[in-house]
Design a protein around this motif. Structure first.
Motif, PDB file in Angstrom:
ATOM      1  N   ARG A   1      -0.122   4.421  -1.822  1.00 37.51           N
ATOM      2  CA  ARG A   1      -0.122   4.641  -0.209  1.00 37.51           C
ATOM      3  C   ARG A   1       0.716   5.994  -0.284  1.00 37.51           C
ATOM      4  O   ARG A   1       1.321   6.454  -1.177  1.00 37.51           O
ATOM      5  CB  ARG A   1       0.668   3.600   0.583  1.00 37.51           C
ATOM      6  CG  ARG A   1      -0.201   2.412   0.515  1.00 37.51           C
ATOM      7  CD  ARG A   1      -1.397   2.154   1.397  1.00 37.51           C
ATOM      8  NE  ARG A   1      -1.253   2.689   2.712  1.00 37.51           N
ATOM      9  CZ  ARG A   1      -2.390   3.227   3.236  1.00 37.51           C
ATOM     10  NH1 ARG A   1      -3.500   3.387   2.624  1.00 37.51           N
ATOM     11  NH2 ARG A   1      -2.105   3.723   4.522  1.00 37.51           N
TER      12      ARG A   1
ATOM     13  N   LYS B   1       3.587   8.540   0.252  1.00 31.13           N
ATOM     14  CA  LYS B   1       4.855   8.423  -0.196  1.00 31.13           C
ATOM     15  C   LYS B   1       5.690   8.948   1.309  1.00 31.13           C
ATOM     16  O   LYS B   1       5.558   9.918   1.688  1.00 31.13           O
ATOM     17  CB  LYS B   1       5.321   9.262  -1.251  1.00 31.13           C
ATOM     18  CG  LYS B   1       6.876   9.077  -1.414  1.00 31.13           C
ATOM     19  CD  LYS B   1       7.038  10.098  -2.872  1.00 31.13           C
ATOM     20  CE  LYS B   1       8.510  10.010  -3.409  1.00 31.13           C
ATOM     21  NZ  LYS B   1       8.788   8.488  -3.290  1.00 31.13           N
ATOM     22  N   LEU B   2       6.486   7.919   1.858  1.00 33.98           N
ATOM     23  CA  LEU B   2       7.191   8.299   2.770  1.00 33.98           C
ATOM     24  C   LEU B   2       8.836   8.449   2.917  1.00 33.98           C
ATOM     25  O   LEU B   2       9.427   8.343   3.870  1.00 33.98           O
ATOM     26  CB  LEU B   2       6.895   7.056   4.173  1.00 33.98           C
ATOM     27  CG  LEU B   2       5.545   6.813   4.394  1.00 33.98           C
ATOM     28  CD1 LEU B   2       5.325   5.705   5.261  1.00 33.98           C
ATOM     29  CD2 LEU B   2       4.833   7.944   4.850  1.00 33.98           C
ATOM     30  N   ASP B   3       9.387   8.462   1.658  1.00 34.92           N
ATOM     31  CA  ASP B   3      10.620   8.668   1.646  1.00 34.92           C
ATOM     32  C   ASP B   3      11.087   9.761   0.915  1.00 34.92           C
ATOM     33  O   ASP B   3      12.072   9.733   0.157  1.00 34.92           O
ATOM     34  CB  ASP B   3      11.071   7.337   0.825  1.00 34.92           C
ATOM     35  CG  ASP B   3      10.701   7.263  -0.726  1.00 34.92           C
ATOM     36  OD1 ASP B   3       9.798   8.247  -1.016  1.00 34.92           O
ATOM     37  OD2 ASP B   3      11.278   6.569  -1.462  1.00 34.92           O
TER      38      ASP B   3
ATOM     39  N   THR C   1      -2.010   8.834 -11.034  1.00 35.46           N
ATOM     40  CA  THR C   1      -2.645   7.567 -11.008  1.00 35.46           C
ATOM     41  C   THR C   1      -4.335   7.954 -10.912  1.00 35.46           C
ATOM     42  O   THR C   1      -4.669   8.405  -9.864  1.00 35.46           O
ATOM     43  CB  THR C   1      -2.008   6.721  -9.921  1.00 35.46           C
ATOM     44  OG1 THR C   1      -0.700   6.573  -9.933  1.00 35.46           O
ATOM     45  CG2 THR C   1      -2.645   5.361  -9.995  1.00 35.46           C
TER      46      THR C   1
ATOM     47  N   CYS D   1      -6.527   7.431  -7.552  1.00 38.75           N
ATOM     48  CA  CYS D   1      -5.696   7.770  -6.252  1.00 38.75           C
ATOM     49  C   CYS D   1      -5.772   9.256  -5.758  1.00 38.75           C
ATOM     50  O   CYS D   1      -5.553  10.042  -6.451  1.00 38.75           O
ATOM     51  CB  CYS D   1      -4.097   7.352  -6.687  1.00 38.75           C
ATOM     52  SG  CYS D   1      -3.134   7.319  -4.871  1.00 38.75           S
TER      53      CYS D   1
ATOM     54  N   CYS E   1      14.584  10.654  -1.036  1.00 40.00           N
ATOM     55  CA  CYS E   1      14.761  11.033  -2.443  1.00 40.00           C
ATOM     56  C   CYS E   1      15.705  12.280  -2.669  1.00 40.00           C
ATOM     57  O   CYS E   1      16.492  12.338  -3.557  1.00 40.00           O
ATOM     58  CB  CYS E   1      13.442  11.419  -2.796  1.00 40.00           C
ATOM     59  SG  CYS E   1      12.555  10.030  -2.962  1.00 40.00           S
TER      60      CYS E   1
ATOM     61  N   PRO F   1       1.836   9.678  -4.348  1.00 39.29           N
ATOM     62  CA  PRO F   1       1.422   8.330  -3.967  1.00 39.29           C
ATOM     63  C   PRO F   1       2.719   7.548  -4.171  1.00 39.29           C
ATOM     64  O   PRO F   1       3.608   7.766  -4.999  1.00 39.29           O
ATOM     65  CB  PRO F   1       0.339   7.792  -4.469  1.00 39.29           C
ATOM     66  CG  PRO F   1       0.352   8.393  -5.772  1.00 39.29           C
ATOM     67  CD  PRO F   1       1.093   9.804  -5.441  1.00 39.29           C
ATOM     68  N   THR F   2       2.782   6.269  -3.402  1.00 37.78           N
ATOM     69  CA  THR F   2       3.649   5.230  -3.822  1.00 37.78           C
ATOM     70  C   THR F   2       3.038   4.549  -4.904  1.00 37.78           C
ATOM     71  O   THR F   2       1.844   4.910  -5.342  1.00 37.78           O
ATOM     72  CB  THR F   2       3.956   4.054  -2.797  1.00 37.78           C
ATOM     73  OG1 THR F   2       2.576   3.787  -2.318  1.00 37.78           O
ATOM     74  CG2 THR F   2       4.447   4.940  -1.666  1.00 37.78           C
ATOM     75  N   ALA F   3       3.892   3.732  -5.667  1.00 36.65           N
ATOM     76  CA  ALA F   3       3.191   2.676  -6.798  1.00 36.65           C
ATOM     77  C   ALA F   3       2.115   1.970  -6.287  1.00 36.65           C
ATOM     78  O   ALA F   3       0.986   1.631  -6.899  1.00 36.65           O
ATOM     79  CB  ALA F   3       4.188   1.882  -7.132  1.00 36.65           C
ATOM     80  N   GLY F   4       1.928   1.680  -4.813  1.00 34.15           N
ATOM     81  CA  GLY F   4       0.700   1.162  -4.406  1.00 34.15           C
ATOM     82  C   GLY F   4      -0.343   1.792  -3.906  1.00 34.15           C
ATOM     83  O   GLY F   4      -1.381   1.415  -3.248  1.00 34.15           O
TER      84      GLY F   4
ATOM     85  N   MET G   1       3.182  14.791   2.192  1.00 33.63           N
ATOM     86  CA  MET G   1       2.764  13.379   2.226  1.00 33.63           C
ATOM     87  C   MET G   1       1.357  13.004   2.118  1.00 33.63           C
ATOM     88  O   MET G   1       0.837  12.113   1.450  1.00 33.63           O
ATOM     89  CB  MET G   1       3.292  12.674   3.583  1.00 33.63           C
ATOM     90  CG  MET G   1       4.649  12.368   3.565  1.00 33.63           C
ATOM     91  SD  MET G   1       5.059  11.544   5.226  1.00 33.63           S
ATOM     92  CE  MET G   1       7.005  11.721   5.036  1.00 33.63           C
TER      93      MET G   1
END
Length: 116
Positions: A75, A77-79, A62, A65, A83, A70-73, A10
């Motif tokens: 940050r 990725k916590l999921d 990205t 980044c 997935c 990362p997430t789209a934002g 992560m």
């Protein structure tokens, strides 16, 4: 292909990856208030196939980044577990048979058996 823990993935950043030396570093990330388990930083050798995949992923990453996943934002990725469960579901497999630590355990078993 690294045996890394979920949170190590992560919070893994591109600065941790050395594509020339084929290594990835697990290190403290104060910007995310994250520290490796037992504060143990380490460098992990990675196989050439993963190096090739990371090179391709970096091209698509990205810009600006630091995180590898990362997430789209931008940050962490916590999921990852969600997935994985979704992949199992799409493959019509029993979701309860899949969990993230299983990959780490399988990695360790393969290395003990010399199948890496």
């Amino acid at each position: 292909m690294t045996g890394m823990r979920e949170q190590e993935v992560m919070y893994c950043c591109w600065k941790d990856v050395n594509l020339v030396a084929a290594t990835v570093r697990v290190s403290h990330k104060p910007e995310y208030l994250w520290t490796p388990k037992a504060y143990r930083e380490r460098t992990i050798p990675v196989p050439e196939t993963l190096v090739d995949s990371l090179r391709a992923w970096k091209v698509k990453a990205t810009k600006g980044c630091p995180l590898i996943f990362p997430t789209a934002g931008g940050r962490p990725k916590l999921d990852f577990l969600d997935c994985l469960k979704a992949c199992a579901d799409r493959a019509e497999l029993e979701q309860d048979d899949f969990w993230l630590h299983k990959f780490r355990a399988t990695f360790a078993t393969w290395h003990l058996l010399g199948r890496h």
